[in-house]
Motif scaffolding. Structure first.
Motif, PDB file in Angstrom:
ATOM      1  N   ALA A 171       0.640  -1.056  -0.087  1.00  0.00           N
ATOM      2  CA  ALA A 171       0.058   0.010  -0.003  1.00  0.00           C
ATOM      3  C   ALA A 171       0.861   1.288   0.075  1.00  0.00           C
ATOM      4  N   LEU A 172       1.732   1.337  -0.758  1.00  0.00           N
ATOM      5  CA  LEU A 172       2.762   2.521  -0.726  1.00  0.00           C
ATOM      6  C   LEU A 172       2.170   3.271  -1.812  1.00  0.00           C
ATOM      7  N   SER A 173       2.438   4.576  -1.895  1.00  0.00           N
ATOM      8  CA  SER A 173       1.768   5.646  -2.961  1.00  0.00           C
ATOM      9  C   SER A 173       2.375   5.076  -4.308  1.00  0.00           C
ATOM     10  N   VAL A 174       1.402   5.533  -5.425  1.00  0.00           N
ATOM     11  CA  VAL A 174       2.050   5.463  -6.663  1.00  0.00           C
ATOM     12  C   VAL A 174       3.365   5.961  -6.884  1.00  0.00           C
ATOM     13  N   PRO A 175       3.505   7.278  -6.807  1.00  0.00           N
ATOM     14  CA  PRO A 175       4.868   7.863  -6.876  1.00  0.00           C
ATOM     15  C   PRO A 175       6.207   6.959  -6.182  1.00  0.00           C
ATOM     16  N   LEU A 176       6.072   6.589  -4.918  1.00  0.00           N
ATOM     17  CA  LEU A 176       6.988   6.028  -4.141  1.00  0.00           C
ATOM     18  C   LEU A 176       7.196   4.425  -4.534  1.00  0.00           C
ATOM     19  N   SER A 177       6.020   3.747  -5.000  1.00  0.00           N
ATOM     20  CA  SER A 177       6.099   2.456  -5.641  1.00  0.00           C
ATOM     21  C   SER A 177       6.988   2.507  -6.918  1.00  0.00           C
ATOM     22  N   GLN A 178       6.735   3.528  -7.510  1.00  0.00           N
ATOM     23  CA  GLN A 178       7.440   3.475  -9.048  1.00  0.00           C
ATOM     24  C   GLN A 178       8.824   3.933  -8.945  1.00  0.00           C
ATOM     25  N   VAL A 179       9.273   4.745  -7.888  1.00  0.00           N
ATOM     26  CA  VAL A 179      10.862   5.158  -7.608  1.00  0.00           C
ATOM     27  C   VAL A 179      11.373   3.827  -7.104  1.00  0.00           C
ATOM     28  N   VAL A 180      10.728   3.139  -6.143  1.00  0.00           N
ATOM     29  CA  VAL A 180      11.728   2.027  -5.771  1.00  0.00           C
ATOM     30  C   VAL A 180      11.586   0.994  -6.804  1.00  0.00           C
ATOM     31  N   THR A 181      10.713   0.440  -7.490  1.00  0.00           N
ATOM     32  CA  THR A 181      10.550  -0.122  -8.463  1.00  0.00           C
ATOM     33  C   THR A 181      11.750   0.070  -9.589  1.00  0.00           C
ATOM     34  N   THR A 182      11.591   1.387 -10.093  1.00  0.00           N
ATOM     35  CA  THR A 182      12.803   1.701 -11.087  1.00  0.00           C
ATOM     36  C   THR A 182      13.940   1.440 -10.369  1.00  0.00           C
ATOM     37  N   ALA A 183      14.467   1.827  -9.204  1.00  0.00           N
ATOM     38  CA  ALA A 183      15.643   1.538  -8.569  1.00  0.00           C
ATOM     39  C   ALA A 183      16.074  -0.075  -8.660  1.00  0.00           C
ATOM     40  N   LEU A 184      15.422  -1.057  -8.285  1.00  0.00           N
ATOM     41  CA  LEU A 184      15.450  -2.139  -8.401  1.00  0.00           C
ATOM     42  C   LEU A 184      15.741  -2.844  -9.625  1.00  0.00           C
ATOM     43  N   VAL A 185      14.877  -2.204 -10.556  1.00  0.00           N
ATOM     44  CA  VAL A 185      14.763  -2.681 -12.182  1.00  0.00           C
ATOM     45  C   VAL A 185      16.042  -2.050 -12.690  1.00  0.00           C
ATOM     46  N   ALA A 186      16.443  -1.034 -12.411  1.00  0.00           N
ATOM     47  CA  ALA A 186      17.781  -0.217 -13.171  1.00  0.00           C
ATOM     48  C   ALA A 186      19.082  -1.154 -12.645  1.00  0.00           C
ATOM     49  N   ALA A 187      19.148  -1.538 -11.328  1.00  0.00           N
ATOM     50  CA  ALA A 187      20.105  -2.252 -10.888  1.00  0.00           C
ATOM     51  C   ALA A 187      20.218  -3.716 -11.695  1.00  0.00           C
ATOM     52  N   LEU A 188      19.138  -4.115 -11.755  1.00  0.00           N
ATOM     53  CA  LEU A 188      19.092  -5.455 -12.646  1.00  0.00           C
ATOM     54  C   LEU A 188      19.607  -5.212 -13.868  1.00  0.00           C
ATOM     55  N   ASN A 189      18.852  -4.219 -14.385  1.00  0.00           N
ATOM     56  CA  ASN A 189      19.366  -4.003 -16.088  1.00  0.00           C
ATOM     57  C   ASN A 189      20.730  -3.786 -16.174  1.00  0.00           C
ATOM     58  N   TYR A 190      21.296  -3.092 -15.349  1.00  0.00           N
ATOM     59  CA  TYR A 190      22.842  -2.798 -15.665  1.00  0.00           C
ATOM     60  C   TYR A 190      23.603  -4.085 -15.567  1.00  0.00           C
ATOM     61  N   ILE A 191      23.211  -5.130 -14.894  1.00  0.00           N
ATOM     62  CA  ILE A 191      24.035  -6.021 -14.533  1.00  0.00           C
ATOM     63  C   ILE A 191      23.813  -7.079 -15.896  1.00  0.00           C
ATOM     64  N   VAL A 192      22.392  -7.108 -16.209  1.00  0.00           N
ATOM     65  CA  VAL A 192      22.035  -7.911 -17.508  1.00  0.00           C
ATOM     66  C   VAL A 192      22.659  -7.246 -18.710  1.00  0.00           C
ATOM     67  N   TYR A 193      22.547  -5.943 -18.899  1.00  0.00           N
ATOM     68  CA  TYR A 193      23.164  -5.122 -19.955  1.00  0.00           C
ATOM     69  C   TYR A 193      24.596  -5.516 -20.329  1.00  0.00           C
ATOM     70  N   GLN A 194      25.264  -5.416 -19.032  1.00  0.00           N
ATOM     71  CA  GLN A 194      26.726  -5.362 -19.300  1.00  0.00           C
ATOM     72  C   GLN A 194      27.294  -6.868 -19.544  1.00  0.00           C
ATOM     73  N   ARG A 195      26.771  -7.851 -18.606  1.00  0.00           N
ATOM     74  CA  ARG A 195      27.055  -9.369 -18.887  1.00  0.00           C
ATOM     75  C   ARG A 195      26.429  -9.964 -19.950  1.00  0.00           C
ATOM     76  N   LEU A 196      25.325  -9.638 -20.708  1.00  0.00           N
ATOM     77  CA  LEU A 196      24.455 -10.544 -21.382  1.00  0.00           C
ATOM     78  C   LEU A 196      23.922  -9.745 -22.652  1.00  0.00           C
ATOM     79  N   VAL A 197      23.646  -8.399 -22.592  1.00  0.00           N
ATOM     80  CA  VAL A 197      22.978  -7.893 -23.900  1.00  0.00           C
ATOM     81  C   VAL A 197      24.034  -7.179 -24.613  1.00  0.00           C
ATOM     82  N   PHE A 198      24.804  -6.239 -24.176  1.00  0.00           N
ATOM     83  CA  PHE A 198      25.639  -5.537 -24.947  1.00  0.00           C
ATOM     84  C   PHE A 198      27.096  -5.970 -24.532  1.00  0.00           C
ATOM     85  N   HIS A 199      27.181  -7.282 -24.200  1.00  0.00           N
ATOM     86  CA  HIS A 199      28.752  -7.867 -24.019  1.00  0.00           C
ATOM     87  C   HIS A 199      29.433  -7.629 -25.097  1.00  0.00           C
TER      88      HIS A 199
END
Length: 129
Positions: A97-125
Motif C-alpha cells: 500500500a505504498l503510494s504510486v510515486p513511491l512504488s514507482q521510484v523503488v521499482t525503478t531503482a530495483l529494475v535499473a540495478a538488475l538491468n545494468y548487470i544484465v546489459y553489461q554481462r549478457l545484452v551488450f557484452h
C-alpha cells in the motif's frame, strides 16, 4: 583527474534516466486519462524500453556486438525487466500500500540495478575478435 564513476556507468545512468523520464511521462499521462496505475506503468515501461536501446548503445555500450545479436538479447531482457517492473510495482502499491510515486521510484531503482548487470554481462557484452 579521476572520474567518480566509470564512463560506462555514467552512460548507462544518462540513457536510463532519459528512458525512465519518458516511461514516467507516459505512465502519468495514462493515469491522468483514467488507466489503472499498474497497467499504466506496464505501458510506460514498454515506451521507455524502446527509447532506451538506442541510447544505451550510443552512451554506455559503444563496443557492443552487431544489432542482429544485441537487439534480440535486449528484447529478451526487456521482457524480464517488464515483468519485474510489473511485479515489483504491484507488490509495493497493492500489497504494501505504498503510494504510486513511491512504488514507482523503488521499482525503478530495483529494475535499473538488475538491468545494468544484465546489459553489461549478457545484452551488450563486448565481442572478442
Amino acid at each position: 583527474m579521476k572520474q567518480f564513476l566509470p564512463r560506462q556507468l555514467q552512460g548507462f545512468m544518462a540513457a536510463g534516466g532519459l528512458a525512465t523520464l519518458f516511461h514516467w511521462f507516459v505512465m502519468a499521462a495514462l493515469i491522468a486519462a483514467g488507466l489503472e496505475p499498474t497497467l499504466a506503468t506496464a505501458s510506460g515501461s514498454v515506451s521507455g524500453a524502446a527509447l532506451n536501446y538506442g541510447l544505451q548503445r550510443r552512451l554506455a555500450f559503444r563496443n557492443a556486438g552487431p544489432h542482429r545479436v544485441t537487439l534480440w538479447r535486449y528484447i529478451g531482457s526487456c521482457f524480464v525487466a517488464w515483468l519485474c517492473n510489473l511485479v515489483f510495482f504491484f507488490l509495493l502499491n497493492n500489497v504494501l500500500a505504498l503510494s504510486v510515486p513511491l512504488s514507482q521510484v523503488v521499482t525503478t531503482a530495483l529494475v535499473a540495478a538488475l538491468n545494468y548487470i544484465v546489459y553489461q554481462r549478457l545484452v551488450f557484452h563486448e565481442q572478442t575478435r
